[in-house]
Each structure stands twice: as structure tokens, then as C-alpha cells.
Write a protein that holds these residues in place. Structure first.
Motif, mmCIF file in Angstrom:
data_model
loop_
_atom_site.group_PDB
_atom_site.id
_atom_site.type_symbol
_atom_site.label_atom_id
_atom_site.label_comp_id
_atom_site.label_asym_id
_atom_site.label_seq_id
_atom_site.Cartn_x
_atom_site.Cartn_y
_atom_site.Cartn_z
ATOM 1 N N LEU A 217 0.831 -1.209 0.000
ATOM 2 C CA LEU A 217 0.000 0.000 0.000
ATOM 3 C C LEU A 217 0.871 1.267 0.000
ATOM 4 N N ALA A 218 2.011 1.203 -0.639
ATOM 5 C CA ALA A 218 2.932 2.339 -0.605
ATOM 6 C C ALA A 218 2.280 3.659 -1.023
ATOM 7 N N PRO A 219 1.509 3.707 -2.129
ATOM 8 C CA PRO A 219 0.936 5.008 -2.517
ATOM 9 C C PRO A 219 0.041 5.593 -1.437
ATOM 10 N N GLU A 220 -0.755 4.734 -0.803
ATOM 11 C CA GLU A 220 -1.661 5.233 0.227
ATOM 12 C C GLU A 220 -0.871 5.675 1.456
ATOM 13 N N THR A 221 0.217 4.938 1.729
ATOM 14 C CA THR A 221 1.054 5.323 2.859
ATOM 15 C C THR A 221 1.649 6.703 2.634
ATOM 16 N N VAL A 222 2.091 6.925 1.403
ATOM 17 C CA VAL A 222 2.637 8.244 1.085
ATOM 18 C C VAL A 222 1.585 9.319 1.335
ATOM 19 N N LEU A 223 0.352 9.024 0.937
ATOM 20 C CA LEU A 223 -0.725 9.994 1.150
ATOM 21 C C LEU A 223 -0.891 10.301 2.633
ATOM 22 N N LEU A 224 -0.883 9.238 3.443
ATOM 23 C CA LEU A 224 -1.067 9.439 4.879
ATOM 24 C C LEU A 224 0.054 10.276 5.458
ATOM 25 N N LEU A 225 1.305 9.937 5.048
ATOM 26 C CA LEU A 225 2.453 10.691 5.552
ATOM 27 C C LEU A 225 2.335 12.157 5.144
ATOM 28 N N GLY A 226 1.906 12.358 3.901
ATOM 29 C CA GLY A 226 1.749 13.733 3.428
ATOM 30 C C GLY A 226 0.697 14.470 4.232
ATOM 31 N N LEU A 227 -0.357 13.759 4.554
ATOM 32 C CA LEU A 227 -1.432 14.358 5.338
ATOM 33 C C LEU A 227 -0.895 14.808 6.702
ATOM 34 N N ILE A 228 -0.112 13.909 7.320
ATOM 35 C CA ILE A 228 0.466 14.275 8.621
ATOM 36 C C ILE A 228 1.407 15.467 8.452
ATOM 37 N N ALA A 229 2.155 15.446 7.351
ATOM 38 C CA ALA A 229 3.102 16.538 7.119
ATOM 39 C C ALA A 229 2.375 17.864 6.993
ATOM 40 N N VAL A 230 1.244 17.872 6.273
ATOM 41 C CA VAL A 230 0.511 19.133 6.125
ATOM 42 C C VAL A 230 -0.037 19.586 7.467
ATOM 43 N N PHE A 231 -0.391 18.619 8.321
ATOM 44 C CA PHE A 231 -0.836 18.985 9.659
ATOM 45 C C PHE A 231 0.304 19.621 10.455
ATOM 46 N N VAL A 232 1.470 18.960 10.405
ATOM 47 C CA VAL A 232 2.535 19.301 11.346
ATOM 48 C C VAL A 232 3.388 20.464 10.862
ATOM 49 N N ILE A 233 3.858 20.384 9.623
ATOM 50 C CA ILE A 233 4.921 21.297 9.207
ATOM 51 C C ILE A 233 4.540 22.766 9.340
ATOM 52 N N PRO A 234 3.342 23.191 8.916
ATOM 53 C CA PRO A 234 3.042 24.623 9.053
ATOM 54 C C PRO A 234 2.946 25.073 10.506
ATOM 55 N N ASN A 235 2.890 24.129 11.433
ATOM 56 C CA ASN A 235 2.784 24.517 12.831
ATOM 57 C C ASN A 235 4.124 24.568 13.540
ATOM 58 N N LEU A 236 5.197 24.249 12.826
ATOM 59 C CA LEU A 236 6.494 24.255 13.479
ATOM 60 C C LEU A 236 6.911 25.682 13.803
ATOM 61 N N GLY A 237 7.336 25.908 15.043
ATOM 62 C CA GLY A 237 7.745 27.253 15.443
ATOM 63 C C GLY A 237 8.786 27.177 16.531
ATOM 64 N N ASN A 238 9.054 28.291 17.110
ATOM 65 C CA ASN A 238 10.158 28.342 18.061
ATOM 66 C C ASN A 238 9.724 28.141 19.503
ATOM 67 N N THR A 239 8.612 27.492 19.693
ATOM 68 C CA THR A 239 8.129 27.356 21.062
ATOM 69 C C THR A 239 9.039 26.446 21.902
ATOM 70 N N THR A 240 9.074 26.706 23.153
ATOM 71 C CA THR A 240 9.891 25.876 24.032
ATOM 72 C C THR A 240 9.029 25.388 25.175
ATOM 73 N N PHE A 241 9.526 24.399 25.827
ATOM 74 C CA PHE A 241 8.792 23.772 26.912
ATOM 75 C C PHE A 241 9.686 23.770 28.143
ATOM 76 N N ARG A 242 9.219 24.401 29.182
ATOM 77 C CA ARG A 242 10.056 24.458 30.387
ATOM 78 C C ARG A 242 9.756 23.243 31.246
ATOM 79 N N ILE A 243 10.793 22.506 31.575
ATOM 80 C CA ILE A 243 10.599 21.354 32.447
ATOM 81 C C ILE A 243 10.175 21.892 33.809
ATOM 82 N N PRO A 244 9.100 21.370 34.353
ATOM 83 C CA PRO A 244 8.587 21.928 35.595
ATOM 84 C C PRO A 244 9.636 21.937 36.709
#
Lengths: 560, 572
Positions: A13-40
Motif C-alpha cells: 500500500l505504498a501510494p496510500e502510505t505516502v498519502l497518509l504521511l503527506g497528510l500528517i506533514a501538512v498537519f505538522v509542518i506549518p505549525n512548526l515554530g520556536n516554542t519551548t517547553f520548560r521542564i517543571p
């Protein structure tokens, strides 16, 4: 049989897998930013990346579009390479007795249709949704528009994933889940321009009618389950000849669900509104890929499962014949009177649904036994339908894209928006005219080839092999499906009226006030239009390889 | 141009790339071994006669489609010249082929045998191949087309927007030749419909006041009839038994190859039985005939023709009347008559009646016309009726005469339309009787008008006479004294021609009477280009009137062979 989620599963199912990965990429990549997380309780700042101020690269407004198109293209290429490098073999996926997916030529061909339609529409949308270059701006509208880039391509990719699922499904429930996944995404896509009245209206109408149709279809599925205790296509097909009235009722209900998707009369009322309100590339997807999805449903249910072998089970042949004639005639006559080019294309797509249903009727009549036809003929008819669906992507979508180009300078909802196009932009006008001629079925374009094949398929069943059995023939000796071919041709003659009208408006009438300048530029949408024109001409004059492909796909249904 | 992108691909570059890609793809798809056929002989038809005009015209059209008005104007003169030169190449080839036929003896002219045959695999899966060839039926038509295209371009040299107008004429010529040379039903239908597109544009863009109505009517009328014909062809396709080999489909096992279908039908018909049986033969006969009768056009289906002609520009009318109408007669002889001779025998009287009605109706309506071009258009209808009479006579001589009628009318009617066109061009009116004494203002035009009118009404020593006389001779033994009716109608033809001539050329006294549309100016005479074009047509009318056997030899051979190959009885 391949187990789901085994390594082999991801490989086939490689073509469909590529689609899924792309879908995740469209979700994630535009949200990448410089945020940080302070360990409590500490002062250590761990970079977390999701959210915050976006990086310059990931915040670029065009990025989701590019990711979306690249994903679709990559998936399409994988499909095509897998199909032609000689390593292709039929695989089934499931656990134990349960078959979920089957990868065969039929499914792969449909996936190619879906992915190419969605890919072309996404390509064309690159220029269409206003997006600004990444700037640190506080203007709300710009931010919204940039945000919507990601939304659009997430929805497009979801449509693609859902449709691929429909193509592969071997279980009616899996098929239904895929259908709904794709449908829900298309409802949102139709309402994408929710600020405009037409967009909101179209979205609501399409959603309500669509969900009612799906509900009825689902009810039909539950009745089928009641009758057979399974929704596996194999089980249904094996048990069909002994089934009772309940199965016929269920079949009717399921047909409502799929009939809405192919926009067959009398379930087509939402289609013109939806197409007119949606933006043009999306309307193009509705008219090509979404319709193909409905046709898969019809083929799976009617031809694979319910192919009649007794007098009683052949009820649907008559019903479908009547529906097909009503659909094509209604579509054409309504298109004659519509002044909005998008509504006109919607009605013409209703008519095209009628043509394909006529072909499916011929398949039903072939097995029914009142005619003796060579076993191969059912495959010829189905191949014709598949060919029609493939080439529809070229010219139907192309016609919508031309309207999309017009929308970029403001609206294409009146016929007069096209007037003077022959002077303003002769090349685009020529493209539009070619698309119209292809829709009307004028040789040597792909539309002629497909209509020709559909009619040839119907006639082949209508004539059968009566010439070998008796010498002296009368017209009454032909099976009644032959008259469907006549109806189809009379309808395509009617349709010439409104297709030609577009040509006349473009080349004869002077441009509207305020629309005298050349059309807006838009590289990607023009490229897609050009690609569609080349495909329309090329598949018309040398579509041999495609006919072979469609025929192989039809053979892989194992009807004979 | 509002371009803010990096590469400005809009327009020409884009189109050139697209056009070249498509044409290369076409060439590669059609002709894997370009330029030679199966036996290694040179293929003179596919590329030089069919592909070349269409592709060059397409490329020139692409060049000419400029948004910029001044650039468009600048291009029009070189494009026109190029089109003219390109149109001479097929003419040279077809003329050379004609002399080859005269000198060499290797043209097999027996029934269903074709010269210069070439066959290439095309759409193998359903049995479609690119199969072209010529015989005595198609060769005169091919030559006529190649001859008419340059003459038309010459006659309408000054048409506005020449950069797109003249290439359309060239493309039209290529498509028409394609109809005549194709030996595959699918290919035949493709070219049959392809001819509609350039003609639609010619009428739509260069037509008269009602061009919108006329162009759509023309397209829809003929398209409707053609799809019925196509359904007949597909039904026929599935009734020919399966086979294998070149031209047979790998999926369906049937063939669209015209030669194979014709020889199968002939074998069945000449044997004991009837090909497909009488009932089916009659249905298919009329389905095919419908397509051809509308194109011809015969009377109940003729109404598109006067509208199309009156609105069409001169060049469009010349090709429409000269060659496009003959497609109907050509198709009739090639398919329904050859495939279903028993149906023709059954319906012989019906075909004769349709022909007679066309003849009578056409000429009687002519008497009442006030528009010169409309009158000429109706006279075409009546002449096409004469061709139907020839077909209905079912005699070798009748077929021979029908062929010659097609050929002669193909030379004479363009001349009539050229005259009408010059009339419109210089007098801005086509009303008969709105002006008198044309001989005084435009002596050349008057001479050509008189000559054309005389040729069309059948003056001896001109080409039209030979054809009409032959048809009457063939008609007599079959229908006897019914001959009085067409004979009388030919007298009516003479009446309306002479009457219209008298009213336009002569009367008006010494001063003449220019039409009101001239607004008091003295009308000029025709231009040099028009003069040359009409002169060429006139010369060939005389040549084929005095030496008809130049063309008749080939046609006679074909009709005899056709008759022996198709009809069982060898004459009625």
C-alpha cells in the motif's frame, strides 16, 4: 492474504502510505515554530517546536500547497510505476476469513483517476486561494487566508485517502467508511468559501442531502447484513441467487446512496447548487473523482454482487435502464436552459452519469440470459465505462479549471463572463472550446472516444452473436438495450446545443464592460489547463494503451 | 500583459511547445515507420495529402491567435502567403498522381481495390487502423479538393483577419481529403466530423448578420444525422464475424476496416443469401442514408444549407458547395449502396422520389428567391437531387454520371459562389433586382456571372451539360416517360438563371442603376485575385466540358467494377 499493519502491508500500500504521511506533514509542518517547553520546577527550556512563532520556512503560506501537490504527485507516480514496471500482482489484505482490501488492476486504475483529479485540482488551487508571503503582520484577513491554505490541502488529501479506500475495499462496510471519509471532506470543501452566500448555501444543501442519502445507503447495508450475515463482497455474490425480497429492497436503498454520488436523477438536485457554489477546481473534483467513486459503488454492488441470473433478481436491470434514460434526458434538457456555466457543466455531468448507467444496464442484461453474447463482452462494456471516467478527468476538470481562471478576476457564474474570451485570451478560449467539443463527443477528442466505446459496448450486448445463429435478421431481434444506445446518441445530439453555445459566446460576443483586459496570469492553473488539453487530444487519437488498461481492469473483476 | 512571474510562458511559446508536442505525439502514434507503407512504397496520402495541411494550418492558427490587434494584422500577409504555398503542395502531388494514373498502368481499378494503400496499426484493441487509399470514386474528389483550396484562397485573398481565415481553409481541405481517402470506418467518421469544426468557425467569425443562428444550425443538423449514422456503423461492426490479423481488434475481435467489411458484404450478397437479411439491411441502410442525405442535402433535410450558405463567407461557401456536399454522395456510394444493394433495390423508387423532390423543390424555390446567394444555394440542392437520380437508376452509366456530376458541380458551384461573394464584396448587397446594368460597372464580374450561370444550367460544351445528359440517358431505361419531369425541371433551372441574369446584368439603360447600398458611388470591378481565381475555375469548366473523358475514364472503370462487384443481377 496480507495481515494489516504487517511490513508487507505498508509495502503493497505504498501510494496510500505516502498519502497518509503527506497528510500528517501538512498537519505538522506549518505549525512548526520556536516554542519551548520548560521542564517543571527547573529553568531548562526544551525546544518543543509545535506552535509559537513560526519559522520563516514553515510559515510560508504556499508551503501546505506545495506539500499537498508533492504528496499527490509522489503517490500517483508510485501507482503508475507499480502498475507498469512489471512487478504488479494482485494482493488481498485481511485477517482470517475477512477480506478488507484487494489490490488489483481495477482498484489501481480508479486510484489513478482519483489521485490525478485531486492532484490537478490542487495544482490549480495553488494560485487561486489568496495567500501572502510570510510577513509578520497582524492583519487578520491575511492570517486567515494563510491558515486556509493548510485547511484546503488537508481536505484535498483526506478526499484522496478516502477515495483510495473506496477503490480498494472488498467489504461493503469498509467501502462505506471510505466513502464517508471522502464525502465529509468534500462537504467542507464545497462550503470552503463560506463568506459568500452561494458558498454557504451550497455547503449546507450538499451536506444535508448528502448525509440523508448516506443514511439511506447505510440502512440498505444494514438490511443486507440482516439478510446475509456478512458484508463481504464474496459472500454477498455467492449468496445472491438464493436471496429474498429483503435483499432487493436493500439493494434499492444502497442504490440511493451511490446514486447521489454519481448524481443520477432523481438524486441529482443538490449537484447543480453544489457545483455552482463551490470553487471551480473543487467542483471539478466533484464532477470527476466523486462521480467515479459512486460508479465504483454501483459496479461493486450491481455488477459484482447482484448480477442477475434468474428472472426475479433482474429487477434492477429495468430500473437502471429507466433511470439512465431519465437521468441523461433530464440532465441535458436542464442544461439547455441554464445560464450559469457551472450549473450547465453540473447538468452535463448528470447526463454523463446517465450514459454510464446505460452501460451498466448492458452488463446486467448481458448475464441475464435473454441474449447470447460472448463472455468477454461484459468486460468490454465495463472497460468503456472506466475509459470514460479516466478521460472525464481531462476535459471535465479542464472545463472547470477554465472557469476557475475566470473566477480569479471575479465570478464565472454568468454565461456572459465568458463572452469575448476568444479576443481576450485566444489560447484559453481555444482550450475551453476543445473541452466543450470533447464533452459533446466530437472526434478526434477523448470525449468522442469514450462515448464511442460506451455505445459500442451497449451495442455489442444488444447485438450479441445473433448473426452467427441466424441469417435473416430483423431490428426486433436485437436486445432492447440496443435502444439505450440510440437514446444515448439522441441525447448527445441534444447536448451539442449548449456546448456550442459556449463556443459562440466566447468567439462572437464582445467582452463585458470592465472585463476587457487579458485574463489574470496564474502559472499553475494555466499549466494544468494545458495538461488537460494535451491529455484530451492525446487520449482521443491514441488511447489504445488506455483501452487495454481499462480492459485489464475490467477483467480483474472476474465476472466471466 | 500583466505578468509578475519569473518566466513569461504565456502565449506563443506555450502554444508552440504544446502544438509541437501534440503533433510529434500524433506522428509517433500514427506512423511508427514514417513515410513508407507495408510494401515499402512511399505513402503519398497520409502525410502529404492529409496530415500536412491539417498540421501546418494548426501551427499557423496558433501563431495567428494573438491578443494584440496590430500584431495580428502584421501577421496576416505572411500567413496568407504561406497558406497559399502550402496548399499548392497537395495540389502538385495529386496532379502528379493523376498523370501517374494516365501513364502508368499499375492502378488496379477493380472493385474494392485501392491504389496507394497504406495501413498502420492505430487503436488495435477495437480494430481501428489508419488505413488510407484511393480508387476511382475517391481520386477525382481528392483532386478536386486539392484544386479548390488554393483557388479559394486566391479568390478570397482580401478577406479580413486573413491570419486565421486562410489557415482554416487549408485545415478544412486536409479534413475533406481525409474523408475521401480513409478506408476505415472509424477514421472516416473522425474526418467526417472534423470537417465541421473549421466550417463552424468560418461561418461564425466571417459570416453575415445571422451567422450565430446559421453556424449552430449547420453544426447541430449535421451532427445529429451523423450520430445516427455512427450508431448504424457500430451496429454493423458487431455484425461482421470475428477474425484475426491486421485491422482486427485484440479485445473485440471485430474490424472497422472498410475493405474487409465491404468484401465480406459483397461475398454474402453475391452468394445465395442476403447480407444480414433483408429486415436488418433495410434498417441499417436508412440509418446510414440519413447521415448522407442530410449532408447531401436532400429535400426534407436541406434547410440548413441555404442558411449556412447565405451567412457563410465566400471561401466557406466555395468549399461547402464544392466539396462538402459531395461527402454525402461519396459516402452513399461507398457505404450504404455498396453494403446493402438489396435494400437499394427494395427502396429504389424511394431514393428516386427523394432525388426528384429535391430537384423539383430546389428549382421551384429558386424561382422565388430575391437573394442571389440563396438562389445559388437552392440550385445546389436541385443539382444534388440529380446525383440521387443517378444512384437510383442503378446502372453503371448512372453511377458514372453521378460521379461526374459530383466532379462538375464541384468546379462550377464554387464559381457561382465566388461570383456571389464578389457581388457582396463590391456592391454590399445580394438582392436580385436592387441594381441593374452590372455589365456597365463590372464587366468582368458580369462575364463570370454569365459564364457560371450558363455552366450551371447545363450549356453544352461546359462540364455541367455532360453530367446532366448522362444522367438523363441512364434514367430513361429505368423510369421511361417519367423523364419528362426532370427534363421540365431543367427548363425551370434555365428560367431562373436567365431571369436573374437579365435583372442584374442587363437592364437599366445606358446609365445602369447601382444599388442603394452603394450610396451613390460607382461600384468597382472585381479585384485581380478574384479575377484569377474565377478564370481558373472557368478554364477547368471548359476543359472538362469538352474533354470529359479525362475524368470519365477513371470514373467509368470504377462504376463498371462497382456494379459487377456489388449487384447480383448485373443490372435491372
Amino acid at each position: 492474504m496480507i495481515e494489516p499493519f504487517s511490513p508487507e502491508f505498508w509495502k503493497v500500500l505504498a501510494p496510500e502510505t505516502v498519502l497518509l504521511l503527506g497528510l500528517i506533514a501538512v498537519f505538522v509542518i506549518p505549525n512548526l515554530g520556536n516554542t519551548t517547553f520548560r521542564i517543571p520546577l527547573t529553568k531548562i527550556q526544551v525546544p518543543w517546536f509545535l506552535g509559537g512563532r513560526r519559522f520563516r520556512l514553515t510559515g510560508a503560506a504556499h508551503l501546505p500547497g506545495l506539500i499537498g501537490c508533492a504528496t499527490l504527485l509522489g503517490s500517483l507516480l508510485l501507482l503508475v510505476i507499480g502498475q507498469f514496471d512489471g512487478s504488479f500482482k494482485v494482493e488481498t489484505i485481511g485477517t482470517g476469513e475477512l477480506v478488507l482490501f484487494r489490490i488489483d488492476e481495477f482498484a489501481r486504475l480508479f486510484e489513478m483517476i482519483f489521485l490525478s483529479a485531486v492532484f490537478l485540482a490542487s495544482m490549480a488551487s495553488l494560485d487561486r486561494v489568496p495567500a501572502t508571503i510570510y510577513e509578520e503582520t497582524d492583519e487578520l484577513e491575511e492570517m486567515y487566508n494563510n491558515r486556509r491554505q493548510a485547511d484546503l490541502y488537508i481536505l484535498m488529501l483526506t478526499v484522496a485517502v478516502g477515495m483510495c479506500m473506496v477503490a480498494l475495499a472488498q467489504d461493503l462496510f469498509v467501502l462505506f467508511v471510505g466513502l464517508e471519509l471522502a464525502s465529509l471532506a468534500t462537504y467542507v470543501l464545497v462550503a470552503f468559501h463560506k463568506e459568500t452566500k452561494a458558498g454557504a448555501e451550497a455547503g449546507v444543501k450538499y451536506f444535508i442531502t448528502g448525509s440523508v442519502a448516506s443514511g439511506i445507503g447505510l440502512y440498505g447495508l444494514s438490511l443486507l447484513y440482516l439478510e446475509f450475515g456478512s458484508l463481504q463482497l464474496n459472500d454477498l455474490a455467492a449468496g445472491w441467487s438464493e436471496s429474498g425480497v429483503l435483499a432487493i429492497i436493500a439493494l434499492g436503498l444502497v442504490l440511493v446512496g451511490f446514486g447521489f454520488k454519481v448524481s443520477a436523477a432523481p438524486f441529482h438536485f443538490a449537484a447543480p447548487d453544489a457545483y455552482a457554489g463551490a470553487n471551480s477546481p473543487v467542483a471539478g473534483v466533484l464532477a470527476t473523482a466523486s462521480k467515479a467513486m459512486g460508479i465504483i459503488g454501483l459496479i461493486r454492488v450491481l455488477v459484482v454482487v447482484a448480477l442477475p441470473n434468474t428472472e426475479g433478481s433482474a429487477v434492477w436491470v429495468y430500473t437502471l435502464a429507466a433511470l439512465s434514460v431519465i437521468t441523461m434526458t433530464w440532465g441535458n434538457i436542464a442544461a439547455l436552459g441554464s445560464k450559469n456555466p457551472k450549473r450547465m457543466l453540473a447538468y452535463s455531468s448528470v447526463a454523463h452519469a446517465g450514459y454510464m448507467m446505460a452501460a451498466l444496464t448492458a452488463v446486467g442484461a448481458w448475464r441475464w440470459g435473454h441474449i447470447s453474447a460472448p463472455a468477454n463482452y461484459a468486460n468490454v462494456v465495463i472497460a468503456a465505462v472506466l475509459f470514460h471516467l479516466v478521460v472525464l478527468v481531462a476535459f471535465k476538470l479542464g472545463a472547470f479549471l477554465v472557469l476557475g481562471l475566470l473566477e480569479m478576476e471575479g465570478g464565472a457564474s454568468r454565461l456572459s463572463a465568458l463572452s469575448g474570451l476568444g479576443r481576450r485570451d485566444p489560447l484559453i478560449a481555444a482550450c475551453m472550446f476543445i473541452f466543450m467539443l470533447a464533452l459533446a463527443g466530437v472526434p478526434p477528442l477523448a470525449g468522442f472516444m469514450s462515448k464511442f466505446l460506451v455505445v459500442a459496448g451497449i451495442v455489442s450486448t444488444g447485438v450479441g452473436d445473433i448473426t452467427t445463429s441466424r441469417g435473416d435478421l430483423l431490428i426486433g431481434d436485437l436486445h432492447w438495450v440496443w435502444w439505450l444506445a440510440l437514446a444515448l446518441f439522441i441525447n448527445s445530439a441534444i447536448s451539442v446545443f449548449y456546448y456550442l453555445r459556449i463556443g459562440v459566446v466566447m468567439f462572437l460576443e464582445p467582452p463585458e464592460e470592465g472585463r476587457r483586459k487579458p485574463l489574470p496570469y496564474g502559472v499553475s492553473i494555466r499549466m494544468t489547463i494545458w495538461f488537460c488539453v494535451c491529455a484530451t487530444i492525446f487520449l482521443g487519437v491514441s488511447g489504445d494503451f488506455l483501452i487495454d488498461m481499462c480492459h485489464k481492469a475490467a477483467e480483474s473483476l472476474n465476472l466471466v | 500583459m500583466s505578468s509578475n512571474s519569473v518566466i513569461d510562458l504565456k502565449g506563443k511559446e506555450f502554444l508552440l511547445i504544446g502544438g509541437l508536442t501534440v503533433s510529434v505525439a500524433l506522428l509517433a502514434a500514427f506512423f511508427p515507420d514514417l513515410g513508407s507503407n507495408g510494401e515499402g512504397a512511399v505513402d503519398w496520402i497520409s502525410i502529404p495529402l492529409v496530415g500536412f495541411p491539417i498540421i501546418t494550418a494548426g501551427i499557423m492558427l496558433a501563431f495567428a491567435s494573438q491578443e494584440n490587434r496590430s500584431r495580428r494584422k502584421m501577421l496576416s500577409s505572411p500567413v496568407r502567403l504561406a497558406t497559399f504555398v502550402f496548399s499548392l503542395i497537395p495540389l502538385a502531388i495529386s496532379t502528379a498522381l493523376f498523370f501517374d494514373w494516365l501513364i502508368a498502368v499499375n492502378w488496379d481499378l477493380s472493385y474494392n481495390e485501392y491504389a496507394l494503400e497504406s495501413q498502420y496499426a492505430w487503436i488495435d484493441s477495437i480494430g481501428v487502423s489508419w488505413h488510407v487509399g484511393m480508387d476511382g470514386l475517391s481520386f477525382p474528389m481528392v483532386w478536386l479538393t486539392t484544386f479548390l483550396v488554393p483557388v479559394t484562397i486566391l479568390t478570397t485573398w482580401d478577406e479580413k483577419d486573413g491570419a486565421t481565415y486562410h489557415p482554416l481553409l487549408l485545415m478544412m481541405g486536409g479534413a475533406l481529403i481525409g474523408v475521401f481517402v480513409s478506408l476505415d470506418l472509424f477514421l472516416f467518421y473522425v474526418f467526417w466530423e472534423l470537417t465541421l469544426i473549421p466550417m463552424f468557425f468560418l461561418i461564425l467569425k466571417w459570416g453575415g448578420k445571422d451567422r450565430r443562428y446559421a453556424s449552430q444550425k449547420f453544426f447541430i443538423y449535421t451532427f445529429c444525422a451523423s450520430v445516427i449514422m455512427l450508431l448504424g456503423l457500430i451496429t454493423l461492426y458487431f455484425m461482421i464475424p470475428e477474425g484475426s490479423g491486421e485491422g482486427y481488434g485484440t479485445i473485440t475481435g471485430r474490424t472497422f476496416d472498410m475493405k474487409a467489411i465491404l468484401s465480406y458484404a459483397a461475398a454474402e450478397n453475391l452468394g445465395d443469401g442476403v447480407f444480414l437479411g433483408m429486415g436488418m439491411q433495410q434498417v441499417l441502410f436508412w440509418m446510414l442514408m440519413l447521415g448522407f442525405l442530410v449532408k447531401l442535402p436532400a429535400v426534407p433535410f436541406h434547410t440548413w444549407l441555404p442558411d449556412a450558405h447565405v451567412q457563410a463567407p465566400t471561401g466557406g461557401s466555395m468549399l461547402l458547395a464544392g466539396v462538402m456536399l459531395k461527402m454525402g454522395a461519396y459516402g452513399m456510394l461507398r457505404l450504404p449502396v455498396a453494403l446493402f444493394p438489396d435494400a437499394l433495390i427494395e427502396f429504389q423508387d424511394w431514393v428516386m422520389i427523394i432525388g426528384l423532390v429535391s430537384l423539383v423543390w430546389g428549382s421551384v424555390v429558386c424561382l422565388g428567391q430575391t437573394n442571389l446567394k440563396r438562389m445559388v444555394a437552392y440550385s445546389s440542392v436541385s443539382h444534388m437531387g440529380v446525383i440521387l437520380l443517378g444512384i437510383a437508376s442503378m446502372q453503371p452509366l448512372g453511377y458514372d454520371a453521378a460521379l461526374f456530376m459530383m466532379f462538375a458541380h464541384g468546379i462550377i458551384s464554387p464559381m457561382l459562389f465566388a461570383v456571389c461573394g464578389s457581388f457582396k464584396h463590391h456592391y454590399h448587397s445580394m438582392e436580385i433586382g436592387s441594381m441593374r446594368g452590372m455589365a456597365k460597372f463590372s464587366p468582368y464580374l458580369a462575364v463570370y456571372m454569365m459564364f457560371g450561370w450558363m455552366a450551371s444550367l447545363g450549356l453544352p460544351l461546359l462540364a455541367g451539360f455532360v453530367a446532366e445528359l448522362m444522367i438523363m440517358i441512364a434514367y430513361w431505361p429505368v423510369y421511361g416517360w417519367w423523364i419528362l419531369l426532370p427534363g421540365f425541371v431543367l427548363a425551370v433551372t434555365a428560367a431562373y438563371y436567365l431571369w436573374s441574369m437579365q435583372r442584374t446584368i442587363f437592364e437599366g439603360g445606358d446609365e445602369g442603376q447601382p444599388p442603394e447600398s452603394m450610396l451613390g458611388e460607382t461600384p468597382p470591378d472585381i479585384s485581380l485575385h478574384e479575377n484569377i481565381g474565377m478564370f481558373i475555375l472557368a478554364v477547368f469548366t471548359v476543359i472538362f466540358g469538352i474533354f470529359p473523358f479525362i475524368a470519365l475514364g477513371m470514373m467509368g472503370d470504377w462504376s463498371t467494377a462497382f456494379f459487377e462487384g456489388v449487384f447480383k443481377l448485373g443490372g435491372i
